[in-house]
Design a protein around this motif. Structure first.
Motif, PDB file in Angstrom:
ATOM      1  N   LYS A  24       0.868  -1.175   0.248  1.00  0.00           N
ATOM      2  CA  LYS A  24       0.085   0.041   0.060  1.00  0.00           C
ATOM      3  C   LYS A  24       0.890   1.356   0.004  1.00  0.00           C
ATOM      4  N   LEU A  25       0.783   2.022  -1.002  1.00  0.00           N
ATOM      5  CA  LEU A  25       1.756   3.106  -1.177  1.00  0.00           C
ATOM      6  C   LEU A  25       1.386   4.380  -0.563  1.00  0.00           C
ATOM      7  N   GLY A  26       0.031   4.729  -0.267  1.00  0.00           N
ATOM      8  CA  GLY A  26      -0.377   6.015   0.151  1.00  0.00           C
ATOM      9  C   GLY A  26       0.401   7.192  -0.604  1.00  0.00           C
ATOM     10  N   PRO A  27       1.094   7.932   0.665  1.00  0.00           N
ATOM     11  CA  PRO A  27       1.890   9.373   0.170  1.00  0.00           C
ATOM     12  C   PRO A  27       2.986   9.165  -0.300  1.00  0.00           C
ATOM     13  N   ILE A  28       3.585   7.732  -0.542  1.00  0.00           N
ATOM     14  CA  ILE A  28       4.901   7.381  -1.134  1.00  0.00           C
ATOM     15  C   ILE A  28       4.874   7.510  -2.665  1.00  0.00           C
ATOM     16  N   LYS A  29       5.731   8.410  -3.182  1.00  0.00           N
ATOM     17  CA  LYS A  29       5.659   8.242  -4.590  1.00  0.00           C
ATOM     18  C   LYS A  29       6.843   7.284  -5.106  1.00  0.00           C
ATOM     19  N   LYS A  30       6.609   6.774  -6.267  1.00  0.00           N
ATOM     20  CA  LYS A  30       7.502   5.529  -6.649  1.00  0.00           C
ATOM     21  C   LYS A  30       8.742   5.994  -6.690  1.00  0.00           C
ATOM     22  N   LYS A  31       9.076   7.292  -7.141  1.00  0.00           N
ATOM     23  CA  LYS A  31      10.717   7.460  -7.139  1.00  0.00           C
ATOM     24  C   LYS A  31      11.207   7.740  -5.818  1.00  0.00           C
ATOM     25  N   GLU A  32      10.532   8.090  -4.756  1.00  0.00           N
ATOM     26  CA  GLU A  32      10.822   8.292  -3.351  1.00  0.00           C
ATOM     27  C   GLU A  32      11.063   6.990  -2.590  1.00  0.00           C
ATOM     28  N   LEU A  33      10.409   5.732  -3.316  1.00  0.00           N
ATOM     29  CA  LEU A  33      10.731   4.468  -2.745  1.00  0.00           C
ATOM     30  C   LEU A  33      12.181   4.055  -2.958  1.00  0.00           C
ATOM     31  N   LYS A  34      12.929   4.720  -3.707  1.00  0.00           N
ATOM     32  CA  LYS A  34      14.341   4.098  -3.902  1.00  0.00           C
ATOM     33  C   LYS A  34      15.018   4.695  -2.759  1.00  0.00           C
ATOM     34  N   LYS A  35      14.988   5.779  -2.358  1.00  0.00           N
ATOM     35  CA  LYS A  35      15.577   6.518  -1.135  1.00  0.00           C
ATOM     36  C   LYS A  35      14.810   6.617   0.117  1.00  0.00           C
ATOM     37  N   LEU A  36      13.721   5.679   0.355  1.00  0.00           N
ATOM     38  CA  LEU A  36      13.121   5.737   1.458  1.00  0.00           C
ATOM     39  C   LEU A  36      13.904   5.345   2.716  1.00  0.00           C
ATOM     40  N   VAL A  37      13.465   6.157   3.886  1.00  0.00           N
ATOM     41  CA  VAL A  37      14.173   6.041   5.112  1.00  0.00           C
ATOM     42  C   VAL A  37      12.956   6.099   6.079  1.00  0.00           C
ATOM     43  N   LEU A  38      12.954   4.950   7.071  1.00  0.00           N
ATOM     44  CA  LEU A  38      11.919   5.049   8.103  1.00  0.00           C
ATOM     45  C   LEU A  38      12.501   5.532   9.328  1.00  0.00           C
ATOM     46  N   TYR A  39      11.590   6.085  10.161  1.00  0.00           N
ATOM     47  CA  TYR A  39      11.960   6.450  11.563  1.00  0.00           C
ATOM     48  C   TYR A  39      10.972   6.045  12.538  1.00  0.00           C
ATOM     49  N   LEU A  40      11.408   5.539  13.565  1.00  0.00           N
ATOM     50  CA  LEU A  40      10.737   5.091  14.789  1.00  0.00           C
ATOM     51  C   LEU A  40      10.857   6.366  15.681  1.00  0.00           C
ATOM     52  N   LYS A  41       9.810   7.301  15.836  1.00  0.00           N
ATOM     53  CA  LYS A  41      10.052   8.442  16.442  1.00  0.00           C
ATOM     54  C   LYS A  41      10.292   8.215  18.011  1.00  0.00           C
ATOM     55  N   ASN A  42      11.244   8.887  18.428  1.00  0.00           N
ATOM     56  CA  ASN A  42      11.714   8.779  19.925  1.00  0.00           C
ATOM     57  C   ASN A  42      11.953   7.398  20.431  1.00  0.00           C
ATOM     58  N   GLY A  43      12.314   6.559  19.406  1.00  0.00           N
ATOM     59  CA  GLY A  43      12.830   5.258  19.589  1.00  0.00           C
ATOM     60  C   GLY A  43      14.039   4.911  19.938  1.00  0.00           C
ATOM     61  N   ALA A  44      14.832   5.837  19.961  1.00  0.00           N
ATOM     62  CA  ALA A  44      16.410   5.338  20.096  1.00  0.00           C
ATOM     63  C   ALA A  44      16.649   4.757  21.312  1.00  0.00           C
ATOM     64  N   ASP A  45      15.904   4.919  22.467  1.00  0.00           N
ATOM     65  CA  ASP A  45      16.307   4.237  23.596  1.00  0.00           C
ATOM     66  C   ASP A  45      15.240   2.844  24.051  1.00  0.00           C
ATOM     67  N   CYS A  46      14.170   2.892  23.150  1.00  0.00           N
ATOM     68  CA  CYS A  46      13.222   1.682  23.615  1.00  0.00           C
ATOM     69  C   CYS A  46      13.296   0.461  22.839  1.00  0.00           C
ATOM     70  N   PRO A  47      13.299  -0.615  23.571  1.00  0.00           N
ATOM     71  CA  PRO A  47      13.595  -1.991  22.840  1.00  0.00           C
ATOM     72  C   PRO A  47      12.706  -2.122  21.557  1.00  0.00           C
ATOM     73  N   CYS A  48      13.099  -2.699  20.517  1.00  0.00           N
ATOM     74  CA  CYS A  48      12.127  -3.287  19.364  1.00  0.00           C
ATOM     75  C   CYS A  48      12.556  -4.478  19.209  1.00  0.00           C
ATOM     76  N   HIS A  49      12.419  -5.697  19.638  1.00  0.00           N
ATOM     77  CA  HIS A  49      12.826  -6.838  19.648  1.00  0.00           C
ATOM     78  C   HIS A  49      12.845  -7.487  18.124  1.00  0.00           C
ATOM     79  N   GLN A  50      11.867  -6.861  17.290  1.00  0.00           N
ATOM     80  CA  GLN A  50      11.836  -7.316  15.864  1.00  0.00           C
ATOM     81  C   GLN A  50      13.187  -6.840  15.134  1.00  0.00           C
ATOM     82  N   LEU A  51      13.585  -5.797  15.573  1.00  0.00           N
ATOM     83  CA  LEU A  51      14.888  -5.333  14.798  1.00  0.00           C
ATOM     84  C   LEU A  51      16.175  -5.859  15.347  1.00  0.00           C
ATOM     85  N   ASP A  52      16.021  -6.795  16.279  1.00  0.00           N
ATOM     86  CA  ASP A  52      17.291  -7.544  16.687  1.00  0.00           C
ATOM     87  C   ASP A  52      17.913  -8.478  15.713  1.00  0.00           C
TER      88      ASP A  52
END
Length: 156
Positions: free
Chosen positions: A76-104
């Motif tokens: 589901k692309l929503g607001p992401i343009k196809k050309k933006e998809l190549k350089k896409l970076v995601l952020y977990l807002k204020n997530g630097a210090d909380c654990p995310c076990h999926q990302l282990d």
């Protein structure tokens, strides 16, 4: 803690505030989703975009977790343009210090859902793409022919 709120309390501001207060102690909210097919479908409908992706790296940046994808397949692309998809970076807002076990363990594919806020793509849910899991298989079947509800404007 004493909190004085001067700004309107938007969902993202509240989320950021909770993450700040609980940093390092509880799992990041986007990483703490139940793996039930109905819950995943609801989250998919509430998200602006959804991707199946492999993650190249996860870094801490200005109090956030920065997620750099390796391979991406849009569901589901929503607001992401196809050309933006190549350089896409995601952020977990204020997530630097909380654990995310999926990302282990980044060797798996993931189902990533999120929203665009200003110029950033924020992660709102992450699940390991696990075809062997019964609930995840059920979600994939339902997703193929599920229509998310659309909300008609009351003010026409």
């Amino acid at each position: 803690y004493r909190i004085i709120v001067v700004l309107p309390l938007t969902p993202w501001l509240l989320f950021s505030l909770v993450c700040y207060l609980l940093r390092g102690t509880t799992v990041c909210p986007p990483c703490d989703n139940e793996l039930k097919s109905e819950a995943i479908i609801e989250h998919l409908c509430a998200s602006e975009f959804a991707l199946r992706m492999k993650i190249k790296e996860v870094k801490k940046e200005n109090g956030d977790k920065k997620i750099v994808p390796k391979k991406k397949k849009p569901l589901k692309l929503g607001p992401i343009k196809k050309k933006e998809l190549k350089k896409l970076v995601l952020y977990l807002k204020n997530g630097a210090d909380c654990p995310c076990h999926q990302l282990d363990n980044l060797s798996h594919h993931f189902l990533i859902m999120g929203r665009k806020v200003k110029s950033q793509y924020l992660l709102t849910a992450i699940h390991k793409w696990d075809k062997k899991n019964k609930e995840f298989k059920n979600f994939m079947k339902k997703m193929k022919n599920h229509e998310c509800p659309t909300f008609q404007s009351v003010f026409k």
